[in-house]
Design a protein around this motif. Structure first.
Motif, PDB file in Angstrom:
ATOM      1  N   ILE A   1       0.748  -1.321   0.156  1.00  0.00           N
ATOM      2  CA  ILE A   1      -0.127   0.099  -0.022  1.00  0.00           C
ATOM      3  C   ILE A   1       0.896   1.057  -0.174  1.00  0.00           C
ATOM      4  O   ILE A   1       1.908   1.335   0.601  1.00  0.00           O
ATOM      5  N   ARG A   2       0.566   2.054  -0.966  1.00  0.00           N
ATOM      6  CA  ARG A   2       1.035   3.470  -0.828  1.00  0.00           C
ATOM      7  C   ARG A   2       0.563   4.368   0.321  1.00  0.00           C
ATOM      8  O   ARG A   2      -0.469   4.952   0.309  1.00  0.00           O
ATOM      9  N   GLY A   3       1.300   4.502   1.602  1.00  0.00           N
ATOM     10  CA  GLY A   3       0.743   5.249   2.770  1.00  0.00           C
ATOM     11  C   GLY A   3       1.304   6.447   2.728  1.00  0.00           C
ATOM     12  O   GLY A   3       0.577   7.364   3.468  1.00  0.00           O
ATOM     13  N   GLY A   4       2.431   6.803   2.189  1.00  0.00           N
ATOM     14  CA  GLY A   4       2.983   8.271   2.224  1.00  0.00           C
ATOM     15  C   GLY A   4       2.659   9.329   1.136  1.00  0.00           C
ATOM     16  O   GLY A   4       1.523   9.225   0.735  1.00  0.00           O
TER      17      GLY A   4
ATOM     18  N   ASP B   1       4.818  -0.061   4.935  1.00  0.00           N
ATOM     19  CA  ASP B   1       3.873   0.796   3.924  1.00  0.00           C
ATOM     20  C   ASP B   1       3.233   1.992   4.491  1.00  0.00           C
ATOM     21  O   ASP B   1       3.113   2.849   3.636  1.00  0.00           O
ATOM     22  N   VAL B   2       3.223   2.357   5.763  1.00  0.00           N
ATOM     23  CA  VAL B   2       2.373   3.577   6.136  1.00  0.00           C
ATOM     24  C   VAL B   2       3.152   4.644   5.597  1.00  0.00           C
ATOM     25  O   VAL B   2       2.684   5.634   5.652  1.00  0.00           O
TER      26      VAL B   2
ATOM     27  N   PRO C   1       9.143   6.199  -4.480  1.00  0.00           N
ATOM     28  CA  PRO C   1      10.573   5.609  -4.456  1.00  0.00           C
ATOM     29  C   PRO C   1      10.571   4.217  -3.614  1.00  0.00           C
ATOM     30  O   PRO C   1      11.042   3.254  -3.885  1.00  0.00           O
ATOM     31  N   LYS C   2       9.926   4.509  -2.210  1.00  0.00           N
ATOM     32  CA  LYS C   2       9.944   3.522  -1.125  1.00  0.00           C
ATOM     33  C   LYS C   2       9.145   2.391  -1.700  1.00  0.00           C
ATOM     34  O   LYS C   2       9.348   1.228  -1.414  1.00  0.00           O
ATOM     35  N   MET C   3       7.899   2.650  -2.391  1.00  0.00           N
ATOM     36  CA  MET C   3       7.099   1.542  -2.743  1.00  0.00           C
ATOM     37  C   MET C   3       7.724   0.743  -3.798  1.00  0.00           C
ATOM     38  O   MET C   3       7.520  -0.661  -4.039  1.00  0.00           O
TER      39      MET C   3
ATOM     40  N   ALA D   1      10.500  -1.292  -2.584  1.00  0.00           N
ATOM     41  CA  ALA D   1       9.881  -2.617  -1.981  1.00  0.00           C
ATOM     42  C   ALA D   1       9.540  -3.571  -2.699  1.00  0.00           C
ATOM     43  O   ALA D   1       9.777  -4.950  -2.661  1.00  0.00           O
ATOM     44  N   PHE D   2       8.872  -3.222  -3.960  1.00  0.00           N
ATOM     45  CA  PHE D   2       8.205  -4.106  -5.127  1.00  0.00           C
ATOM     46  C   PHE D   2       9.584  -4.609  -5.672  1.00  0.00           C
ATOM     47  O   PHE D   2       9.641  -5.957  -6.248  1.00  0.00           O
ATOM     48  N   GLY D   3      10.532  -3.868  -5.966  1.00  0.00           N
ATOM     49  CA  GLY D   3      11.908  -4.338  -6.469  1.00  0.00           C
ATOM     50  C   GLY D   3      12.575  -5.352  -5.857  1.00  0.00           C
ATOM     51  O   GLY D   3      13.508  -6.081  -6.446  1.00  0.00           O
TER      52      GLY D   3
END
Length: 431
Positions: free
Chosen positions: A190-193, A246-247, A252-254, A257-259
Motif C-alpha cells: 500500500i502507498r501510505g505516504g 507501507d504506512v 521511491p519506497k514503494m 519494496a516491489f523491486g
C-alpha cells in the motif's frame, strides 16, 4: 490505432541554474548567434536522458536554437513554478500537467496555444480527448498546455508469483491474501505516504462504480457508502497482507519494496515501467487494469494529461513553440512515450508497432478503447485540489492505516473539503 474513448480529464541539473525565459534565455550571450531557450522538465531524473536525446535531435534540425535543459524533481515542481512566477524568472517552455494547470493559469503565467496550434504541423494530429481534457481544466476553455502523453493506473505484478491476473476486486483481495507468506513475502504493498490519495481514489471509484466526483447538488461523492466499504477492506490489508513499513511509502519506497521481489502486486501507473524492468527484467513483470466493480463494470479515474506550456515571460516564443512542435510531432512523441511506456498524444504515434509490443501499454489502450469502460474525471480544475489531496489528507490516510481514524470519518473529511472547494470555484467562475 487511435485511442478514441473519452479519457476525460486523461534530477540531473539543479533548478538553481540560471537562464530562464526572461533573462539569460534572451539571446546569444555566448556570441554564437544562437537563440537560447530554457526548458524545465517537470519530472527530472529518470526522464532526463530521454529529453537529452530529443534536444540533441532538435538542435541538429534547428542549428540556430539552443535548448538549456533543467530537470526539476516532481515533488517540488509546483513550488518551483510558483517561485519563478513570483520572481518573473520563468522558463521559456515547461513540462506541466493538468493537476496544477489551474494554479498556473490563475497566475496568468502561460501563453494560450490555440492560435499556434491552428497554424502548426501537428494540428489535427493530437488526440481530441486529451485536448478537451486540458480545456476543461481552466475556466476560459483555452488550450494552455499542449498534450504529450496520458497515463492510466494499473496494478503491476510479478508473473512468477501471480499466474492469473484478477479481474474483480474480490479476486484481487483473495490473491493478496494467498500470495502473502510471512514473515517477509506479501501479496501487496500500500502507498501510505506521499501520493497516496490519488491512488486510493482510483481504487475506490473502481470498486464502487460511482461515475462522478460531485452529484447534481455539488456534493462530493467521495464518501459514498461503497467507497467507505472499499477503504475499510483495503485498510484491512495493512500489516496482514502488506509490509508494516507501507504506512510511510512514497513512490521511491514503494518501487524499492516491489523491486526486492518479496511483493507480488503494486498499484501505480504506466510510468513506473522502467523502474520495474530495471529491478526484474521485462519478461518477469506485467500489469492489469484496476479490477471491475459492480456488475462487471470497469471504472477508471482519469490521470492528469501531461504536456508542454510556453510561458508568457518568454522573449523567444517562436523558438519555444518550434521546440514544443518538435516534442509532440510523430517522431518526437513516439520516442518519448516508447521510452517511458506511456500513451502518446500524437495519433500517428498511437499507431506505431512498439505500442502493441508493450503489454502494459496495450492493456491500457484496450481498456480505454473498451466502450464498457467508464471514465471518471477528477476536479483538477479546483485550485485547492492538489493541496486537499496531498498536504491536507495524506497524514489522515496514515491514521486510517494505523487504526487511529475510521474510514468513514476520513472520507467525510475529504468529501467536505472537496464540496467546499467546488462551491467556492462555482461562485468564483459563475458556474
Amino acid at each position: 490505432m487511435k485511442v478514441k474513448v473519452a479519457w476525460a480529464a486523461l534530477a540531473v541539473l539543479a533548478v538553481t541554474a540560471t537562464g530562464c525565459g526572461s533573462d539569460s534565455g534572451s539571446g546569444s550571450g555566448d556570441g554564437s548567434g544562437k537563440t537560447t531557450i530554457t526548458f524545465w522538465d517537470n519530472n527530472g531524473g529518470t526522464r532526463t536522458p530521454i529529453y537529452q536525446e530529443l534536444i540533441k535531435r532538435f538542435e541538429a534540425a534547428n542549428p540556430s536554437i539552443h535548448v538549456e535543459y533543467v530537470g526539476v524533481p516532481i515533488a517540488s515542481v509546483q513550488q518551483k513554478y510558483d517561485t519563478a512566477i513570483a520572481g518573473g524568472d520563468t522558463p521559456d517552455v515547461g513540462g506541466v500537467t493538468t493537476s496544477y494547470l489551474a494554479n498556473l493559469t490563475g497566475q496568468q503565467a502561460l501563453e494560450p496555444a490555440d492560435d499556434w496550434l491552428a497554424k502548426s504541423s501537428v494540428n489535427g494530429k493530437l488526440a481530441t480527448p486529451m485536448l478537451d481534457s486540458v480545456r476543461k481544466t481552466v475556466p476560459d476553455g483555452k488550450l494552455y498546455l499542449v498534450p504529450n502523453t496520458s497515463n492510466m493506473d494499473v496494478v503491476w505484478y510479478l508473473k512468477d508469483k501471480l499466474q492469473q491476473a484478477p479481474n474483480t476486486w474480490d479476486e484481487f483481495f483473495t490473491s493478496a491474501d494467498e500470495l502473502t507468506k510471512k514473515p517477509d513475502e506479501y501479496g501487496y504493498t500500500i502507498r501510505g505516504g506521499a501520493g497516496s490519495i490519488f491512488q486510493i481514489l482510483a481504487e475506490m471509484y473502481s470498486y464502487s462504480g460511482v461515475g462522478e466526483f460531485f452529484d447534481a447538488s455539488g456534493k462530493s461523492t467521495v464518501n459514498d457508502p461503497k467507497n467507505v466499504e472499499f477503504l475499510t477492506k483495503m485498510a484491512g490489508l495493512y500489516k496482514k497482507d502488506t509490509p508494516e513499513a507501507d504506512v510511510t511509502n512514497d513512490f521511491p519506497k514503494m518501487v524499492a519494496a516491489f523491486g526486492t521481489g518479496k511483493i507480488a502486486m503494486m498499484h501505480h501507473n504506466l510510468g513506473s515501467y522502467n523502474d520495474h524492468v530495471k529491478a526484474h527484467g521485462k519478461d518477469k513483470i506485467a500489469a492489469f487494469a484496476l479490477p471491475t466493480g459492480p456488475g462487471g463494470k470497469r471504472t477508471i479515474v482519469a490521470n492528469p494529461v501531461d504536456g508542454f506550456a510556453v510561458f508568457k515571460n518568454s522573449e523567444h516564443k517562436d523558438a519555444a513553440w518550434k521546440f514544443v512542435e518538435f516534442l509532440v510531432s510523430h517522431d518526437g512523441n513516439s520516442y518519448w512515450n516508447q521510452q517511458t511506456g506511456q500513451i502518446p498524444a500524437n495519433t500517428e504515434a498511437q499507431g506505431d508497432s512498439w505500442l502493441q509490443d508493450l503489454q502494459h501499454v496495450k492493456t491500457a489502450v484496450d481498456t480505454l478503447n473498451d466502450p464498457g469502460t467508464q471514465v471518471v474525471s477528477p476536479p483538477y480544475y479546483l485550485p485547492q485540489f492538489s493541496s486537499i489531496t496531498k498536504a491536507d489528507t495524506e497524514p489522515l490516510f496514515q491514521k486510517v492505516l494505523l487504526g487511529q481514524m475510521k474510514p468513514q470519518e476520513f472520507l467525510d473529511t475529504l468529501a467536505q473539503k472537496l464540496t467546499d472547494a467546488q462551491a467556492e470555484w462555482k461562485k468564483a467562475t459563475g458556474g
